[in-house]
Each structure stands twice: as C-alpha cells, then as structure tokens.
Design an enzyme around this catalytic site. Structure first.
Site, short mmCIF file in Angstrom:
data_model
loop_
_atom_site.label_atom_id
_atom_site.label_comp_id
_atom_site.label_asym_id
_atom_site.label_seq_id
_atom_site.Cartn_x
_atom_site.Cartn_y
_atom_site.Cartn_z
N CYS A 44 -0.64 -6.87 -1.69
CA CYS A 44 0.18 -7.54 -2.73
C CYS A 44 1.53 -7.99 -2.19
O CYS A 44 2.55 -7.93 -2.89
CB CYS A 44 0.40 -6.63 -3.94
SG CYS A 44 -1.10 -6.15 -4.75
N ALA A 45 1.56 -8.43 -0.94
CA ALA A 45 2.81 -8.95 -0.38
C ALA A 45 2.43 -10.07 0.59
O ALA A 45 2.66 -9.97 1.80
CB ALA A 45 3.60 -7.85 0.31
#
Ligand code: PLP
Length: 456
Positions: free
Chosen positions: A368-369
C-alpha cells in the site's frame, strides 16, 4: 531465550505445512497486525462482563465504562506527552480513519495544500490528494526523507502549504523519519505537521513536545492492531483549535442541543466522537501501552533491533536476494524489518512457499505504498506507464513487489535463523511443492493450502 515471548498470546501455535503435519508458526507479519499481549487479552475478557455505553448511561456499568474510557485517553496522552489543554486525543477506528479526518478538516478549516513525501502509505497520501490537494516531494536516491527537498518546496510555495504529512517510519524499509526536524521546517514556513505513526508508535516513544517548541508535532495518528491490541481502535491527536468547525462525522454525543433548525455542538473530544465509540478497543489499546511501558519499551526495542540486524545481515549474504533500502541496519533509525526481492522469483511465490513449506508468515506485494515501491525498484516513468495499462486492464500478475519480514519483541534468534535458511533454500530454487498463479497474481500450492481445523 526471549524474555518477552511469554507476554504475548497466540505466538506458539501450530500451523499446517506441506506434506501433512504442522510446525510452530513463525509470525514475521507484525508490521501488518500484531498478536495481542496476554494482559490485553485478559483485559478484553474481563471488560466483556462490564462494558456498557459510555457518557450518557447512569447505570453502574456505564459509569464504570466511562471512567475506563476516559482513563484510556489519559494513558494515550501521557504516552505521547500530550498536554490536553492544547491538543486533543480523539479515539478513531485507526490510522486511515484519523488521516482521512484530518484531510477533511484541513480542506474546510485551512484550504491550503498538503506536502507529502514519496514514502507514504496510501493512507497518508490518498486523503490529501483527493480532499485537500497535495504536493509530493521526492526522497534521497537511497529512499530516505530528503530534508532539503522539503525545505525547498516549502520555500517555493511561499505559505501556500498548510500541512506537512509524513510517516514516522516506513512500512517498507523501516526507515525512521526525522519528524521533529521536519516539524521545525514546517513551522518555520507557516505549516503544521502530521505524523502517520502507524509503524513508529509500536516501537518508539514519540513525544509531541510543547507547542512553543519549534519541533513539536501537531498531529499524531496510530492504530491499536499494530501494537498488540485488537482491531478497530486507533488514536488521532491534534491541536484543539483545528477542530473548530463542523465535525467530519456527525451524530449522537457530539452536541449540546439540537432544535428544529439549529445544532449546538459540544466540546472536544466528544464533538469529534459522534456515535457509540469503541470502548473495548480503546481501553485495550491503553492496556497495551501501559503493559509495553511496564515491561520495558526501550529494552524491547533494543532486542528487536538486534534481531533486525541479524535478519538484514543474513539476507545480505544470500545470493540473489536484494534488500530494499540496503542491509545497513542504520541503528537507531531503522525498524526491525526487511523487504526483499529474490532474483528470478515472483514475490508472491516466495511468500507462498515460506508459508506453505516453512510455516512462516510474511507479507508480499507493494505494501500500500506504490510511489515508494516504484522509487525503491528504480522504475522509470515509461515502465510505470506500461504497468498502469496492464494492471488497469486486469493484468494484476504484472504487479511488481517484494516480500516483507517484520519483527516484534516476541520473535527469537531461532526464528530469524530458520527464516534465513528458508529464504536461502527458496533462492536456490529448492521447493517442496508446486505452485500456480491465480488471475489476481497470488500463488497457490497445487493441491491446495495445507489446513488444520481450528474452532473459534
Ligand atoms: C505506515 C502506515 N500508515 C498507515 C497504515 C494504515 O493503518 P490502518 O490500516 O490501521 O488504518 C499502515 C498500515 O499498514 C501503515 O503501515
């Protein structure tokens, strides 16, 4: 031996492995969620007999619960050095919820843009991008926060940036950010600072510092489920004078009076906690904090970092393995975790084999980055363009990524060594099972995952 392990629940459970049978599972997925402290589990159990609605009930259980809930707030305030005259501790669902609330208020109360770094988790990027508007600042080539770039951008925007948002520590490299130095820069240029402490708070003491200190932190957010308490409760600390307009979430408990036409909002923190709060989760989070401090938070960190160094050094010696951000443990500015790629093997395959064949839980993917992952994998704009086309037309198999192993105080040297042996074997192509990739890019053992029946 590990002096902390006995304090954690569920860390010695058997997990099924390929070929039948089971082994005691190794959990290296602590950066996603941690198992609870036993003291937290006991508190949740005993509070289950007692909890009731807070604030408005006159019954004994309600009064007891209100006291426990407000005590939990005091524990959080003490943990972060918050002076409740200047700042408010708001219980929220978690870090994502906290950051979305700040972004919504930022848009309404301030209206200026938010500076974010390329290192951020999507929870600390998308709310700014799609609500308040953001300016993204790059990192140093080796993936660290770039103070010069932040300062340059703040100067360039000349007062048009109202907030600087950054993580306290990265969930991919574990790099710890210089939050107080960034805060000084932000304040010098008329902006506030928000720290996404989801990864930092479980490991490091955070001191928000008094408001007249140039390096003070205006906002701090974190989640209970990453610090040995259950899901669904988190913390948002912010300046009292920021929450002056309409609250983002409206409903019962947030008002003094409502007439046919008018609403008279109540004081903080109730004004920002409309609806029935997660009393059990918030109390559990405070018990986790108290327990960590009582056991020896700093000593836990020392032990964790020693394991982290062992893991980084070990990974660095395995042929074909590359650690994102390098293998320098950078003590004390790196958390005990490692995200790595194995030459010639998909990250999903490595993670599946670690679980299915060795009973080792890790995480894989882009965590999630995505912008940070793109930076760390040195992908060009053209390569990203091709990837976007593929992924958005259903080609999820093309998604690059890494495998992340993250350590908590209950982990042991033996676990790290077993993990290193497993990665070594996998990197040499030694598999005990066959795997196939599903349409969403995941790998599954041919013949299915090993199972044991567990009743909950
Ligand atoms: C750095 C960071 N920020 C924010 C989050 C989001 O936390 P939550 O899912 O508890 O809201 C995470 C979760 O992995 C994280 O690692």
């Amino acid at each position: 031996m590990n002096r902390w392990r006995e304090h954690f629940a569920g860390v010695d459970l058997p997990v099924p492995v390929a070929g039948g049978g089971s082994v005691v599972g190794i959990n290296f997925d602590n950066a996603a969620s941690t198992p609870p402290l036993k003291r937290v589990r006991e508190a949740v159990n005993s509070f289950s007999d007692l909890y009731s609605s807070v604030h408005r009930g006159t019954g004994y259980k309600s009064r007891f619960s209100t006291e426990a809930y407000e005590h939990a707030r005091e524990v959080v305030a003490r943990f972060l050095g918050v002076n409740e005259k200047d700042q408010v501790v708001i219980f929220v669902k978690g870090t994502t919820d906290a950051l979305n609330r700040i972004a919504a208020e930022q848009l309404r109360q301030d209206g200026r843009k938010v500076l974010v770094t390329e290192m951020e988790h999507h929870a600390d990027l998308l709310p700014w991008r799609h609500r308040s508007g953001h300016v993204m600042v790059g990192l140093t080539p080796d993936g660290h926060i770039d103070l010069d770039a932040i300062e340059h951008t703040l100067r360039e925007f000349d007062g048009a940036i109202g907030l600087v948002a950054l993580c306290g520590a990265s969930n991919i490299t574990g790099f710890v950010s210089p939050v107080h130095e960034v805060a000084e820069l932000a304040h010098r240029h008329g902006a506030r600072v928000s720290v996404d402490a989801a990864q930092l708070a479980p490991h490091h003491r955070i001191d928000v510092l008094p408001p007249d200190d140039p390096g003070h932190l205006d906002f701090v957010s974190f989640s209970g489920h990453k610090m040995y308490a259950p899901y669904g409760a988190g913390v948002l600390v912010g300046p009292r004078d920021f929450f002056v307009g309409l609250p983002e979430v409206m409903g019962g408990g947030a008002i003094d009076m409502v007439t046919w036409e008018d609403t008279y909002w109540t004081d903080l923190p109730d004004r920002e906690e409309a609806g029935s709060p997660n009393v059990v989760g918030s109390v559990a989070l405070s018990v986790a904090i108290d327990t960590l401090l009582g056991l020896g938070f700093e000593a836990m960190l020392e032990d964790e970092l020693a394991l982290g160094r062992r893991m980084l050094e070990g990974l660095g010696k395995i042929r074909g393995v590359g650690v994102l951000g390098g293998t320098d443990s950078g003590r004390p500015t790196r958390l005990a975790l490692a995200s790595f790629v194995v030459e010639g093997l998909d990250h999903g395959l490595v993670a599946a084999a670690l679980s299915h064949e060795w009973g080792i839980a890790v995480r894989h993917g882009c965590f999630c980055a995505h912008p940070y992952m793109i930076h760390l994998l040195h992908m060009s704009k053209d390569e990203v363009g091709v990837l976007v086309d593929e992924v958005t037309t259903g080609g999820r198999k093309a998604m690059p990524g890494a495998v992340r192993a993250s350590i908590a105080p209950y982990n042991t040297e033996e676990e790290v060594d077993r993990f290193l042996e497993a990665v070594n074997r996998i990197a040499r192509g030694e598999f005990k099972a066959g795997y196939s990739q599903t349409a969403d890019g995941e790998y599954e053992p041919k013949g299915g995952w090993a199972r044991i029946e567990i009743a909950i």
